[in-house]
Design a protein around this motif. Sequence first.
Motif, PDB file in Angstrom:
ATOM      1  N   GLU A   1       0.882  -1.423   0.143  1.00  0.00           N
ATOM      2  CA  GLU A   1       0.048   0.071   0.075  1.00  0.00           C
ATOM      3  C   GLU A   1       0.891   1.342   0.075  1.00  0.00           C
ATOM      4  O   GLU A   1       0.618   2.303  -0.872  1.00  0.00           O
ATOM      5  CB  GLU A   1      -1.006   0.052   1.230  1.00  0.00           C
ATOM      6  N   PRO A   2       2.020   1.429   0.791  1.00  0.00           N
ATOM      7  CA  PRO A   2       2.575   2.632   0.822  1.00  0.00           C
ATOM      8  C   PRO A   2       3.233   2.823  -0.579  1.00  0.00           C
ATOM      9  O   PRO A   2       3.795   3.837  -0.778  1.00  0.00           O
ATOM     10  CB  PRO A   2       3.488   2.591   2.055  1.00  0.00           C
ATOM     11  N   SER A   3       3.940   1.765  -1.413  1.00  0.00           N
ATOM     12  CA  SER A   3       4.653   1.744  -2.413  1.00  0.00           C
ATOM     13  C   SER A   3       3.670   2.328  -3.600  1.00  0.00           C
ATOM     14  O   SER A   3       4.035   2.936  -4.561  1.00  0.00           O
ATOM     15  CB  SER A   3       5.033   0.316  -2.752  1.00  0.00           C
ATOM     16  N   GLU A   4       2.205   1.948  -3.473  1.00  0.00           N
ATOM     17  CA  GLU A   4       1.515   2.110  -4.666  1.00  0.00           C
ATOM     18  C   GLU A   4       1.409   3.653  -5.178  1.00  0.00           C
ATOM     19  O   GLU A   4       1.623   3.766  -6.503  1.00  0.00           O
ATOM     20  CB  GLU A   4       0.040   1.862  -4.239  1.00  0.00           C
TER      21      GLU A   4
ATOM     22  N   ALA B   1      -5.491  -6.889   0.324  1.00  0.00           N
ATOM     23  CA  ALA B   1      -6.393  -5.937   1.018  1.00  0.00           C
ATOM     24  C   ALA B   1      -7.156  -5.340   0.026  1.00  0.00           C
ATOM     25  O   ALA B   1      -6.756  -4.849  -1.274  1.00  0.00           O
ATOM     26  CB  ALA B   1      -5.529  -4.861   1.541  1.00  0.00           C
ATOM     27  N   ASP B   2      -8.604  -5.081   0.219  1.00  0.00           N
ATOM     28  CA  ASP B   2      -9.466  -4.773  -1.003  1.00  0.00           C
ATOM     29  C   ASP B   2      -8.982  -3.370  -1.108  1.00  0.00           C
ATOM     30  O   ASP B   2      -9.355  -2.636  -2.299  1.00  0.00           O
ATOM     31  CB  ASP B   2     -10.818  -4.885  -0.416  1.00  0.00           C
TER      32      ASP B   2
ATOM     33  N   PRO C   1      -7.103 -13.161  -5.980  1.00  0.00           N
ATOM     34  CA  PRO C   1      -8.165 -12.511  -5.431  1.00  0.00           C
ATOM     35  C   PRO C   1      -8.142 -11.785  -4.196  1.00  0.00           C
ATOM     36  O   PRO C   1      -7.067 -12.121  -3.161  1.00  0.00           O
ATOM     37  CB  PRO C   1      -9.116 -13.894  -5.506  1.00  0.00           C
ATOM     38  N   PRO C   2      -9.092 -10.753  -3.870  1.00  0.00           N
ATOM     39  CA  PRO C   2      -8.872 -10.026  -2.582  1.00  0.00           C
ATOM     40  C   PRO C   2      -9.601 -10.753  -1.593  1.00  0.00           C
ATOM     41  O   PRO C   2     -10.314 -11.580  -1.627  1.00  0.00           O
ATOM     42  CB  PRO C   2      -9.818  -8.700  -3.279  1.00  0.00           C
ATOM     43  N   ASN C   3      -9.396  -9.819  -0.513  1.00  0.00           N
ATOM     44  CA  ASN C   3      -9.846 -10.416   0.903  1.00  0.00           C
ATOM     45  C   ASN C   3     -11.383 -10.752   0.823  1.00  0.00           C
ATOM     46  O   ASN C   3     -11.734 -11.787   1.305  1.00  0.00           O
ATOM     47  CB  ASN C   3      -9.641  -9.370   1.816  1.00  0.00           C
ATOM     48  N   SER C   4     -12.040  -9.948   0.172  1.00  0.00           N
ATOM     49  CA  SER C   4     -13.524  -9.995   0.093  1.00  0.00           C
ATOM     50  C   SER C   4     -13.965 -11.329  -0.463  1.00  0.00           C
ATOM     51  O   SER C   4     -14.796 -12.152   0.087  1.00  0.00           O
ATOM     52  CB  SER C   4     -14.308  -8.825  -0.578  1.00  0.00           C
ATOM     53  N   ALA C   5     -13.301 -11.976  -1.403  1.00  0.00           N
ATOM     54  CA  ALA C   5     -13.600 -12.967  -2.078  1.00  0.00           C
ATOM     55  C   ALA C   5     -13.227 -14.347  -1.280  1.00  0.00           C
ATOM     56  O   ALA C   5     -13.997 -15.280  -1.139  1.00  0.00           O
ATOM     57  CB  ALA C   5     -12.946 -13.088  -3.542  1.00  0.00           C
ATOM     58  N   GLU C   6     -12.200 -14.179  -0.577  1.00  0.00           N
ATOM     59  CA  GLU C   6     -11.849 -15.070   0.074  1.00  0.00           C
ATOM     60  C   GLU C   6     -12.652 -15.150   1.486  1.00  0.00           C
ATOM     61  O   GLU C   6     -13.110 -16.361   1.997  1.00  0.00           O
ATOM     62  CB  GLU C   6     -10.203 -15.031   0.879  1.00  0.00           C
ATOM     63  N   ALA C   7     -13.193 -14.039   2.133  1.00  0.00           N
ATOM     64  CA  ALA C   7     -13.938 -13.967   3.182  1.00  0.00           C
ATOM     65  C   ALA C   7     -15.290 -14.691   2.780  1.00  0.00           C
ATOM     66  O   ALA C   7     -16.018 -15.489   3.801  1.00  0.00           O
ATOM     67  CB  ALA C   7     -14.126 -12.562   3.501  1.00  0.00           C
TER      68      ALA C   7
ATOM     69  N   SER D   1      -2.612  -4.695   7.784  1.00  0.00           N
ATOM     70  CA  SER D   1      -4.067  -4.364   7.018  1.00  0.00           C
ATOM     71  C   SER D   1      -4.413  -5.560   6.347  1.00  0.00           C
ATOM     72  O   SER D   1      -5.924  -5.468   6.355  1.00  0.00           O
ATOM     73  CB  SER D   1      -3.474  -3.107   6.237  1.00  0.00           C
ATOM     74  N   TYR D   2      -3.662  -6.405   5.992  1.00  0.00           N
ATOM     75  CA  TYR D   2      -4.097  -7.800   5.231  1.00  0.00           C
ATOM     76  C   TYR D   2      -5.036  -8.537   6.218  1.00  0.00           C
ATOM     77  O   TYR D   2      -6.101  -8.635   6.128  1.00  0.00           O
ATOM     78  CB  TYR D   2      -3.041  -8.401   4.602  1.00  0.00           C
TER      79      TYR D   2
END
Length: 368
Positions: free
Chosen positions: A100-103, A119-120, A135-141, A165-166
């Motif tokens: 995230e901080p590198s993005e 992380a979404d 795939p993002p967290n939401s899909a796994e959740a 954060s993840y």
Amino acid sequence: MKRIWILSLIASSALAASTVKIGVQAPITGAFALEGQGIVNAVKLLVQEQNAKGGLLGHPLQVIVCDDEGQAAQAAICARQLVDDGVFAVVGSYSSTATEPSEPIYFRAGILQTSDATADSLTQHGYWTFFRNFPPNSAEAIYTAHYLVDVMHYKRIAILSDHSSYSEGLGNQVEAYVKKDGGHVVYRGFITAGAQNFTPVLTKVASYHPDVIYFSGYYSDGGLLRAQEVQLGIKAAFVGGDANDNVDFARLAGKAAAGSYIINVPLPQDLPYPEAKAFLAAYHKAYGSYPPSIFTLSNADGLRAIFYAVEQTKSLNARTVAHFLHHLKDFPGITGPITFSRTGERLSSPFETFELNAQGAYTPVYPK
């Protein structure tokens, strides 16, 4: 006039032969070093293969690695360093905390970035430079809640995370979807990553008499957490999120690895695609071992997609390549067909649940 023409020809030749630099930002040292080293190995292997075919659009490729140690501050330093080094694209990082901080740094520089971080929020910033290869967290959740509530019918669910954060994001989403599916979360708590001794939090968890402990953190803590759970005589099942999927989980858990479960996309050796079989054979030949986890392969896929986009567009302009990737559909990846959304999200990756034995071998148990 002739001298000008000769100088122009020399300049053109030098430009044609100029090196395209591929950056790797990953945890080469620290708690996630095994994952970071796998990512570096994958990138070096793909670059070597591409150079053997004549490079990228005739340009030789060079790999530049920066160790972000899995830490946010070091990740920002790595991003600025790789920008200064003039990289065309970056693979990494492994964790959301370091990604995230590198993005925004890569975004401002117009440098393509592909990462397995889940992380979404990573695809919600509007950065056209970012592409998630996992795939993002939401899909796994959603899958995890269904497995815990509807498949295993656990009545009393405890959820543990670390404060990354993840991990916190995945744990929160699993909690929300468990409740949405009608499940009962009896305890929601946190560990301190790297603490080694998790007896106090496990003792507290045990007082709620859970049927299952779900852990959304990383393998470096998950293996120890499982070992200490068994040592304390806690009978609850153990289910780990995707970041527990690493060969070191079983090493850290010891005999307690037996009977624990991990949720992730299919294992490297279970992938039916010819691209997967070829990559695993080449990786083993080059390094004498197989990748530490599926994340080595997903990051390789991110770079393969970038190479493909460059070749199809015949361009090394980052915006042109990004536009192509945002419309990429069913590219034959190592980990299966790759389709990106307009936000750089990878779509349609199935999850599975694996049971471990005492030697750390995996057996898929759901879906059958």
